[in-house]
Design a protein around this motif. Structure first.
Motif, PDB file in Angstrom:
ATOM      1  N   LEU A  27      48.756  37.949  54.426  1.00 24.13           N
ATOM      2  CA  LEU A  27      48.800  36.551  54.842  1.00 24.13           C
ATOM      3  C   LEU A  27      50.205  35.966  54.838  1.00 24.13           C
ATOM      4  O   LEU A  27      50.486  35.017  55.568  1.00 24.13           O
ATOM      5  CB  LEU A  27      47.904  35.711  53.917  1.00 24.13           C
ATOM      6  N   TYR A  28      51.083  36.517  53.987  1.00 24.76           N
ATOM      7  CA  TYR A  28      52.409  35.941  53.828  1.00 24.76           C
ATOM      8  C   TYR A  28      53.478  36.992  54.138  1.00 24.76           C
ATOM      9  O   TYR A  28      53.435  38.100  53.598  1.00 24.76           O
ATOM     10  CB  TYR A  28      52.602  35.420  52.405  1.00 24.76           C
ATOM     11  N   ARG A  29      54.424  36.590  54.974  1.00 26.41           N
ATOM     12  CA  ARG A  29      55.496  37.526  55.323  1.00 26.41           C
ATOM     13  C   ARG A  29      56.420  37.783  54.141  1.00 26.41           C
ATOM     14  O   ARG A  29      56.955  38.879  53.976  1.00 26.41           O
ATOM     15  CB  ARG A  29      56.296  36.961  56.501  1.00 26.41           C
ATOM     16  N   LYS A  30      56.612  36.760  53.312  1.00 24.63           N
ATOM     17  CA  LYS A  30      57.485  36.908  52.150  1.00 24.63           C
ATOM     18  C   LYS A  30      56.751  36.455  50.901  1.00 24.63           C
ATOM     19  O   LYS A  30      56.229  35.342  50.847  1.00 24.63           O
ATOM     20  CB  LYS A  30      58.769  36.082  52.328  1.00 24.63           C
ATOM     21  N   LEU A  31      56.693  37.324  49.916  1.00 26.71           N
ATOM     22  CA  LEU A  31      56.114  36.994  48.621  1.00 26.71           C
ATOM     23  C   LEU A  31      57.204  37.125  47.560  1.00 26.71           C
ATOM     24  O   LEU A  31      58.058  38.010  47.650  1.00 26.71           O
ATOM     25  CB  LEU A  31      54.952  37.938  48.281  1.00 26.71           C
ATOM     26  N   ALA A  32      57.143  36.275  46.560  1.00 25.42           N
ATOM     27  CA  ALA A  32      58.133  36.331  45.476  1.00 25.42           C
ATOM     28  C   ALA A  32      57.786  37.392  44.446  1.00 25.42           C
ATOM     29  O   ALA A  32      58.438  37.496  43.413  1.00 25.42           O
ATOM     30  CB  ALA A  32      58.241  34.965  44.810  1.00 25.42           C
ATOM     31  N   TYR A  33      56.767  38.169  44.732  1.00 26.79           N
ATOM     32  CA  TYR A  33      56.333  39.240  43.825  1.00 26.79           C
ATOM     33  C   TYR A  33      55.619  40.309  44.647  1.00 26.79           C
ATOM     34  O   TYR A  33      55.232  40.074  45.799  1.00 26.79           O
ATOM     35  CB  TYR A  33      55.380  38.694  42.754  1.00 26.79           C
ATOM     36  N   LYS A  34      55.469  41.481  44.053  1.00 21.81           N
ATOM     37  CA  LYS A  34      54.744  42.580  44.692  1.00 21.81           C
ATOM     38  C   LYS A  34      53.479  42.846  43.878  1.00 21.81           C
ATOM     39  O   LYS A  34      53.567  43.305  42.738  1.00 21.81           O
ATOM     40  CB  LYS A  34      55.624  43.826  44.758  1.00 21.81           C
ATOM     41  N   PRO A  35      52.307  42.538  44.446  1.00 19.85           N
ATOM     42  CA  PRO A  35      51.064  42.634  43.676  1.00 19.85           C
ATOM     43  C   PRO A  35      50.813  43.999  43.044  1.00 19.85           C
ATOM     44  O   PRO A  35      50.297  44.083  41.922  1.00 19.85           O
ATOM     45  CB  PRO A  35      49.989  42.303  44.716  1.00 19.85           C
ATOM     46  N   LEU A  36      51.181  45.055  43.739  1.00 19.65           N
ATOM     47  CA  LEU A  36      50.883  46.392  43.225  1.00 19.65           C
ATOM     48  C   LEU A  36      52.008  46.970  42.367  1.00 19.65           C
ATOM     49  O   LEU A  36      51.838  48.040  41.774  1.00 19.65           O
ATOM     50  CB  LEU A  36      50.584  47.341  44.384  1.00 19.65           C
ATOM     51  N   GLU A  37      53.129  46.276  42.279  1.00 23.19           N
ATOM     52  CA  GLU A  37      54.275  46.818  41.552  1.00 23.19           C
ATOM     53  C   GLU A  37      54.746  45.966  40.378  1.00 23.19           C
ATOM     54  O   GLU A  37      55.327  46.489  39.431  1.00 23.19           O
ATOM     55  CB  GLU A  37      55.454  47.023  42.518  1.00 23.19           C
ATOM     56  N   ASP A  38      54.515  44.663  40.435  1.00 18.47           N
ATOM     57  CA  ASP A  38      55.105  43.765  39.444  1.00 18.47           C
ATOM     58  C   ASP A  38      54.167  43.381  38.312  1.00 18.47           C
ATOM     59  O   ASP A  38      54.498  42.511  37.494  1.00 18.47           O
ATOM     60  CB  ASP A  38      55.595  42.483  40.133  1.00 18.47           C
ATOM     61  N   PHE A  39      52.998  44.034  38.246  1.00 19.99           N
ATOM     62  CA  PHE A  39      52.031  43.695  37.213  1.00 19.99           C
ATOM     63  C   PHE A  39      51.442  44.953  36.564  1.00 19.99           C
ATOM     64  O   PHE A  39      51.381  46.011  37.190  1.00 19.99           O
ATOM     65  CB  PHE A  39      50.872  42.867  37.790  1.00 19.99           C
ATOM     66  N   GLU A  40      51.010  44.774  35.336  1.00 19.75           N
ATOM     67  CA  GLU A  40      50.177  45.767  34.669  1.00 19.75           C
ATOM     68  C   GLU A  40      48.734  45.320  34.842  1.00 19.75           C
ATOM     69  O   GLU A  40      48.387  44.175  34.563  1.00 19.75           O
ATOM     70  CB  GLU A  40      50.517  45.858  33.176  1.00 19.75           C
ATOM     71  N   TYR A  41      47.893  46.203  35.325  1.00 19.64           N
ATOM     72  CA  TYR A  41      46.492  45.871  35.585  1.00 19.64           C
ATOM     73  C   TYR A  41      45.675  46.083  34.315  1.00 19.64           C
ATOM     74  O   TYR A  41      45.731  47.151  33.707  1.00 19.64           O
ATOM     75  CB  TYR A  41      45.964  46.734  36.729  1.00 19.64           C
ATOM     76  N   LEU A  42      44.904  45.061  33.933  1.00 15.89           N
ATOM     77  CA  LEU A  42      44.183  45.090  32.660  1.00 15.89           C
ATOM     78  C   LEU A  42      42.680  45.276  32.828  1.00 15.89           C
ATOM     79  O   LEU A  42      41.997  45.631  31.876  1.00 15.89           O
ATOM     80  CB  LEU A  42      44.457  43.798  31.890  1.00 15.89           C
ATOM     81  N   GLY A  43      42.138  45.022  34.018  1.00 17.46           N
ATOM     82  CA  GLY A  43      40.708  45.202  34.235  1.00 17.46           C
ATOM     83  C   GLY A  43      40.113  44.044  35.014  1.00 17.46           C
ATOM     84  O   GLY A  43      40.613  42.913  34.973  1.00 17.46           O
ATOM     85  N   MET A  44      39.032  44.304  35.720  1.00 19.60           N
ATOM     86  CA  MET A  44      38.337  43.271  36.475  1.00 19.60           C
ATOM     87  C   MET A  44      37.362  42.528  35.586  1.00 19.60           C
ATOM     88  O   MET A  44      36.888  43.052  34.579  1.00 19.60           O
ATOM     89  CB  MET A  44      37.612  43.882  37.675  1.00 19.60           C
ATOM     90  N   ILE A  45      37.055  41.299  35.996  1.00 26.22           N
ATOM     91  CA  ILE A  45      36.209  40.424  35.186  1.00 26.22           C
ATOM     92  C   ILE A  45      34.872  40.136  35.856  1.00 26.22           C
ATOM     93  O   ILE A  45      33.818  40.351  35.264  1.00 26.22           O
ATOM     94  CB  ILE A  45      36.946  39.106  34.901  1.00 26.22           C
ATOM     95  N   SER A  46      34.898  39.638  37.092  1.00 27.18           N
ATOM     96  CA  SER A  46      33.651  39.222  37.730  1.00 27.18           C
ATOM     97  C   SER A  46      33.786  39.220  39.242  1.00 27.18           C
ATOM     98  O   SER A  46      34.893  39.290  39.786  1.00 27.18           O
ATOM     99  CB  SER A  46      33.251  37.814  37.267  1.00 27.18           C
ATOM    100  N   GLU A  47      32.647  39.141  39.893  1.00 22.02           N
ATOM    101  CA  GLU A  47      32.576  38.965  41.336  1.00 22.02           C
ATOM    102  C   GLU A  47      31.679  37.761  41.613  1.00 22.02           C
ATOM    103  O   GLU A  47      30.618  37.621  41.003  1.00 22.02           O
ATOM    104  CB  GLU A  47      32.017  40.208  42.018  1.00 22.02           C
ATOM    105  N   VAL A  48      32.124  36.920  42.536  1.00 21.44           N
ATOM    106  CA  VAL A  48      31.400  35.680  42.808  1.00 21.44           C
ATOM    107  C   VAL A  48      31.074  35.586  44.299  1.00 21.44           C
ATOM    108  O   VAL A  48      31.979  35.654  45.137  1.00 21.44           O
ATOM    109  CB  VAL A  48      32.230  34.449  42.394  1.00 21.44           C
TER     110      VAL A  48
END
Length: 332
Positions: free
Chosen positions: A107-128
């Motif tokens: 959706l965005y040409r420029k992001l101030a972060y990289k979702p797959l690179e700048d975070f440690e993934y801790l687990g999913m919570i829910s689906e709505v």
């Protein structure tokens, strides 16, 4: 003299070894102060509701340690996400984010972060699941009649959302694409003001999460046209709501999932502890009851694990990219 030289050479190693129990002991004390859970949307919205319920479950799983909610809204969740990406990787600043982790890159040409690179993934919570709702005086009774109205009067009806890139925005775009119709999108700075204007009749429709619409549907303040699940939701507030399939729009499925993230570089021991806290929280009876009342489904499968959570987001990123490009082209 020889023995003295040998002793001096051994001192650095001895010093390093001596610090290990201290570091391990300090890690064992985590957390020794309140945690901040950043929610990249306004207070009172659907993701905020999940976050506040989950924060309470986390508090209990952490032995009573405080979990502070920090609403950092704007840019479809990107401002709050960027804040956590830049935060100290010490386990005290976490992010609870939704499906936008997978859709923002398209959706965005420029992001101030990289979702797959700048975070440690801790687990999913829910689906709505999502519901399509409208002002109560809208002169149509069901999804089929609404579809005919949209097609007969293109560009007349307005559909509110929580901002560009929000789940409400995506759902609304996909609905228009599915029926090959056109409505005027009205973006807001969060779901709460969008819902307020819908209740006040300033906009005609909104496609939003059951966590934000179930109470309004139950008390008759909104007209509901369908829920985006294969089967009806069994909770008392939503049991009477037909599926999109029942309304004549087959295989229209949109669910908003939520996950927990830490800044990249957070120590493995803290990540493992947080994943354990997440899994304990997902079994909390009060949390399960609250989410069920709102139509949300708490994650019980392998996606509550760190690696499977990230694998799922990667798959969702790949799945949404061509869909969003097609929607964008259709909307132009």
């Amino acid at each position: 003299m020889k023995n003295r030289r040998l002793l001096l050479r051994a001192l650095p190693a001895i010093s390093v070894i001596a610090t290990i129990p201290l570091a391990t002991g300090a890690m064992a004390q985590y957390p020794d102060k309140p945690l901040t859970l950043v929610v990249p949307y306004t207070a009172g919205g659907p993701t905020d509701r999940v976050a506040r319920d989950f924060a309470e479950a986390m508090r209990k799983a952490l032995g009573g340690q405080t979990v502070i909610i920090d609403n950092v809204a704007g840019a479809g969740g990107n401002i709050g996400a960027a804040k956590v990406a830049r935060a100290a990787p010490d386990g005290y600043t976490l992010l609870l984010h939704n499906i936008a982790m997978a859709t923002s890159p398209a959706l965005y040409r420029k992001l101030a972060y990289k979702p797959l690179e700048d975070f440690e993934y801790l687990g999913m919570i829910s689906e709505v699941p999502m519901t399509l709702v409208g002002r109560p005086d809208l002169p149509v009774a069901n999804l089929a009649e609404l579809t005919r109205m949209v097609l007969a009067e293109p560009g007349k009806l307005t559909i509110g959302n929580a901002g560009v890139g929000s789940a409400a925005h995506l759902c609304g775009l996909l609905f228009q694409q599915a029926i090959k119709g056109n409505m005027v999108a009205v973006p807001y700075k969060g779901t709460a003001p969008a819902m307020s204007d819908l209740l006040g009749g300033q906009v005609d429709l909104m496609c939003d999460q059951t966590t934000n619409t179930s109470a309004q549907i139950a008390n008759g303040k909104l007209k509901v046209f369908g829920v985006t699940t294969a089967a009806r939701i069994r909770t008392p507030q939503l049991a009477a709501v037909p599926t999109f399939d029942e309304g004549g729009l087959k295989d229209f499925r949109v669910a908003v999932w939520h996950g927990l993230y830490a800044p990249k570089g957070t120590p493995p021991a803290i990540l493992n502890k947080l994943n354990g806290v997440l899994k304990t929280s997902l079994r909390d009876p009060d949390f399960l009851r609250r989410e069920a009342d709102l139509g949300a489904v708490v994650v019980t499968d392998e996606r509550s694990g760190r690696e499977d959570h990230k694998r799922f987001v990667m798959q969702e990123t790949q799945r949404w990219a061509p869909v969003l490009k097609a929607v964008a082209s259709a909307a132009d």
